[in-house]
Design a protein around this motif. Structure first.
Motif, mmCIF file in Angstrom:
data_model
loop_
_atom_site.group_PDB
_atom_site.id
_atom_site.type_symbol
_atom_site.label_atom_id
_atom_site.label_comp_id
_atom_site.label_asym_id
_atom_site.label_seq_id
_atom_site.Cartn_x
_atom_site.Cartn_y
_atom_site.Cartn_z
ATOM 1 N N ASP A 18 0.873 -1.178 0.000
ATOM 2 C CA ASP A 18 0.000 0.000 0.000
ATOM 3 C C ASP A 18 0.908 1.225 0.000
ATOM 4 O O ASP A 18 1.547 1.531 1.012
ATOM 5 C CB ASP A 18 -0.905 -0.011 1.230
ATOM 6 C CG ASP A 18 -1.872 1.162 1.262
ATOM 7 O OD1 ASP A 18 -1.743 2.075 0.421
ATOM 8 O OD2 ASP A 18 -2.749 1.166 2.141
ATOM 9 N N GLU A 38 7.469 4.954 -6.678
ATOM 10 C CA GLU A 38 6.434 5.641 -5.921
ATOM 11 C C GLU A 38 6.869 5.876 -4.471
ATOM 12 O O GLU A 38 6.665 6.962 -3.915
ATOM 13 C CB GLU A 38 5.134 4.833 -5.966
ATOM 14 C CG GLU A 38 4.503 4.750 -7.347
ATOM 15 C CD GLU A 38 5.106 3.668 -8.253
ATOM 16 O OE1 GLU A 38 4.575 3.478 -9.358
ATOM 17 O OE2 GLU A 38 6.104 3.026 -7.845
ATOM 18 N N ARG A 81 0.350 4.203 0.228
ATOM 19 C CA ARG A 81 -0.012 5.242 1.191
ATOM 20 C C ARG A 81 0.718 5.065 2.520
ATOM 21 O O ARG A 81 0.873 6.028 3.287
ATOM 22 C CB ARG A 81 -1.529 5.222 1.423
ATOM 23 C CG ARG A 81 -2.344 5.600 0.203
ATOM 24 C CD ARG A 81 -3.807 5.311 0.386
ATOM 25 N NE ARG A 81 -4.057 3.879 0.517
ATOM 26 C CZ ARG A 81 -5.271 3.336 0.521
ATOM 27 N NH1 ARG A 81 -6.342 4.110 0.433
ATOM 28 N NH2 ARG A 81 -5.432 2.026 0.638
ATOM 29 N N ARG A 82 1.171 3.863 2.795
ATOM 30 C CA ARG A 82 1.776 3.565 4.094
ATOM 31 C C ARG A 82 3.043 4.394 4.335
ATOM 32 O O ARG A 82 3.312 4.807 5.475
ATOM 33 C CB ARG A 82 2.078 2.072 4.184
ATOM 34 C CG ARG A 82 2.729 1.625 5.488
ATOM 35 C CD ARG A 82 1.866 1.887 6.710
ATOM 36 N NE ARG A 82 0.635 1.137 6.726
ATOM 37 C CZ ARG A 82 0.536 -0.155 7.073
ATOM 38 N NH1 ARG A 82 1.621 -0.828 7.414
ATOM 39 N NH2 ARG A 82 -0.629 -0.747 7.070
ATOM 40 N N THR A 96 3.788 7.450 3.470
ATOM 41 C CA THR A 96 3.405 8.776 3.961
ATOM 42 C C THR A 96 2.794 8.696 5.346
ATOM 43 O O THR A 96 3.037 9.565 6.202
ATOM 44 C CB THR A 96 2.432 9.438 2.978
ATOM 45 O OG1 THR A 96 3.090 9.605 1.716
ATOM 46 C CG2 THR A 96 1.970 10.792 3.479
ATOM 47 N N GLU A 97 2.023 7.662 5.605
ATOM 48 C CA GLU A 97 1.404 7.513 6.930
ATOM 49 C C GLU A 97 2.468 7.381 8.018
ATOM 50 O O GLU A 97 2.325 7.920 9.128
ATOM 51 C CB GLU A 97 0.477 6.303 6.935
ATOM 52 C CG GLU A 97 -0.787 6.517 6.109
ATOM 53 C CD GLU A 97 -1.553 5.222 5.856
ATOM 54 O OE1 GLU A 97 -1.099 4.156 6.325
ATOM 55 O OE2 GLU A 97 -2.598 5.287 5.191
ATOM 56 N N ALA A 150 8.048 9.427 -2.526
ATOM 57 C CA ALA A 150 7.260 9.821 -1.351
ATOM 58 C C ALA A 150 8.122 10.001 -0.116
ATOM 59 O O ALA A 150 7.601 10.315 0.960
ATOM 60 C CB ALA A 150 6.167 8.793 -1.077
#
Length: 298
Positions: free
Chosen positions: A165, A192, A167-168, A170-171, A196
């Motif tokens: 994922d 990606e 998004r992880r 950035t989280e 990030a």
């Protein structure tokens, strides 16, 4: 503490099934010559679970001989915490630069158990630790909340983020800032994740294509995104080989074609055969035939 391209190297075997230290030195030396920033031995790609305790320590020693001042990490992924602690202590005694720790790949720990397991192994090894979070392959997710629970122990310095994922990444930064060095552990999400903010890439296909992997990383870090993306788009079909039940056989075949090495594996694995082998071989040979010219990196 660590950054850059850290290959999760393959383990080489003789025709009789023993460790082939000379071939490991040759292949791993090519990675270091291409600019890789260290080595991780006996991971999933390195068939660590198929190696004896003694073989893993011998593999670590081989990597240390050729790595010079660059870090060499030993993967710890034991079914039981007691055995993991034993291996971690032995790695410390052998002079490992650090550990990459997977919670038990057999028993899928819940968050409280995950924290306790990681703390116990880290304390036993008393070395810097890269946590390996891979909920897809090992069904244990080391979430940002769990990282926050572990943040008070300075031995935990990095995470190999393989949740699949994007998004992880950035989280983790949003919740913990720069407390942990974030490495991407999924080859076909590397561009990606690095754009990030990930500081490193625990890479698989690098063992067959080290110069291209290093180029992507260094170009991104230099802000030369368009140049990096062009190489990444060429590389992407090969990088997909890392995300497969057959990742070991896939990558060893790619390595054999690209570097002239062998593709021997430890049972129960067998080398690829039939249509699956034909597809991978064509993919690799087509990529070699269209290999991009790499721009200057300095």
């Amino acid at each position: 503490m660590w950054q850059g391209v850290l290959p999760a190297v393959t383990t080489k075997f003789t025709p009789e099934g023993d460790l082939d230290h000379a071939e490991m030195e040759r292949c791993w030396g090519l990675l270091l010559d291409a600019g890789c920033d260290g080595l991780i031995v006996c991971g999933s790609l390195g068939e660590g679970s198929m190696l004896s305790f003694e073989e893993r320590l011998a593999t670590l020693k081989t990597a240390q001989r050729i790595a010079g001042s660059k870090p060499v990490l030993l993967n710890v992924a034991e079914a039981g915490t007691r055995e993991a602690c034993e291996l971690a202590r032995a790695a410390n005694k052998a002079g490992a630069s650090g550990l990459m720790i997977v919670p038990s790949p057999i028993y899928h720990t819940e968050p409280r158990e995950t924290v306790a397991t990681l703390r116990t192994i880290a304390a036993a090894g008393d070395l810097p630790v890269m946590i390996y979070s891979n909920r897809v392959a090992y069904r244990v997710d080391v979430t940002p909340e769990i990282l926050e629970d572990l943040a008070d122990d300075a031995r935990f310095v990095a995470i190999k983020e393989s949740s699949d994922d994007i998004r992880r990444t950035t989280e983790i930064f949003n919740r913990l800032g720069d407390r942990f060095d974030v490495f991407t552990g999924v080859d076909n999400l590397a561009f990606e994740a690095l754009t990030a903010g990930a500081v490193g890439w625990v890479a698989g296909l690098v063992v067959a294509f080290p110069r291209e992997t290093v180029a992507i990383y260094r170009l991104i870090k230099a802000g030369r995104y368009a140049e990096a993306l062009a190489i990444y788009r060429w590389f992407r079909p090969l990088l997909d080989l890392d995300v497969s039940t057959y990742l070991v056989q896939n990558i060893k075949l790619a390595e054999a074609i690209a570097l002239g090495t062998n593709e021997r594996v430890r049972g129960p694995r067998l080398p690829l055969f039939g249509d699956r082998r034909d597809r991978v071989e064509k993919l690799v040979r087509d990529a070699i035939a269209t290999r991009p010219n790499l721009p200057p990196l300095d």
